[in-house]
Design an enzyme around this catalytic site. Sequence first.
Site, PDB file in Angstrom:
ATOM      1  N   ASP A 151      47.409  46.181  37.941  1.00 40.33           N
ATOM      2  CA  ASP A 151      46.744  47.272  37.228  1.00 40.33           C
ATOM      3  C   ASP A 151      47.608  48.516  37.310  1.00 40.33           C
ATOM      4  OD1 ASP A 151      44.466  45.766  36.556  1.00 40.33           O
ATOM      5  OD2 ASP A 151      43.535  46.185  38.484  1.00 40.33           O
ATOM      6  N   ASP A 185      42.444  44.274  30.425  1.00 41.33           N
ATOM      7  CA  ASP A 185      41.100  44.808  30.639  1.00 41.33           C
ATOM      8  C   ASP A 185      40.630  45.595  29.421  1.00 41.33           C
ATOM      9  OD1 ASP A 185      41.072  43.762  33.229  1.00 41.33           O
ATOM     10  OD2 ASP A 185      41.935  45.576  34.087  1.00 41.33           O
TER      11      ASP A 185
END
Length: 222
Positions: A151, A185
């Site tokens: 991330d 995401d």
Amino acid sequence: MSLKKSAIIIIIILLIDQISKTYIKTHFQLGDDVEVSSWFRILFIENDGMAWGTKLSDIISFIDDKSAKLILTLFRIIAVSGIGYWLFNVIKKQKTKTLIFAISLIFAGALGNIIDSVFYGILFGDSYAQVATFLPESGGYAEIFHGKVVDMLHFPIYNGILPEWLPFFGGTYFSFFDPVFNVADVAISTGIGILIIFNKRAFNEPPKKIETPYLESSNNPT
């Protein structure tokens, strides 16, 4: 929407997702934080669990972290297989473009994170206090199926002390938006958002062509 167009969408999202993750993994140390603007930062973290970093072992105490990670990865593979079947099915049945587009986004995002979970452990070295290398001679940082999701997108839109005049929360520290996420995401969230906001448009049956039977003219000779 055809299978070809859906595949193009999926491939584009996967390329952007994996290129961005590979770049971060091979240029940043874990925890590196680069300010792009006052409301956008590149913050490299690795997620070993589910959404918000929650681990299955945090919920089910008798499962150790390694087993929890394997179970989670296998569950993700089953889930993305189901989404893939759903996508193929709606394309085959010529459902609405909105529905196919949304499922394509969800599938691409889920597949992008699956690649991290399954392969990143054996493809990359560790990122702790060092920049990871691709295919290190000493081996990766984990076994297959035990990789961590990369991330890096962080949008700290507001950080500060709330005004004293606010009831209940006045004078307390507040930050928005804290989660750190990735391109995959974003694709998943966008697809789900489309299904929620444009629910009727997505699930309405497209109009079917009515074939008019051939009618012989009454003037034809008998």
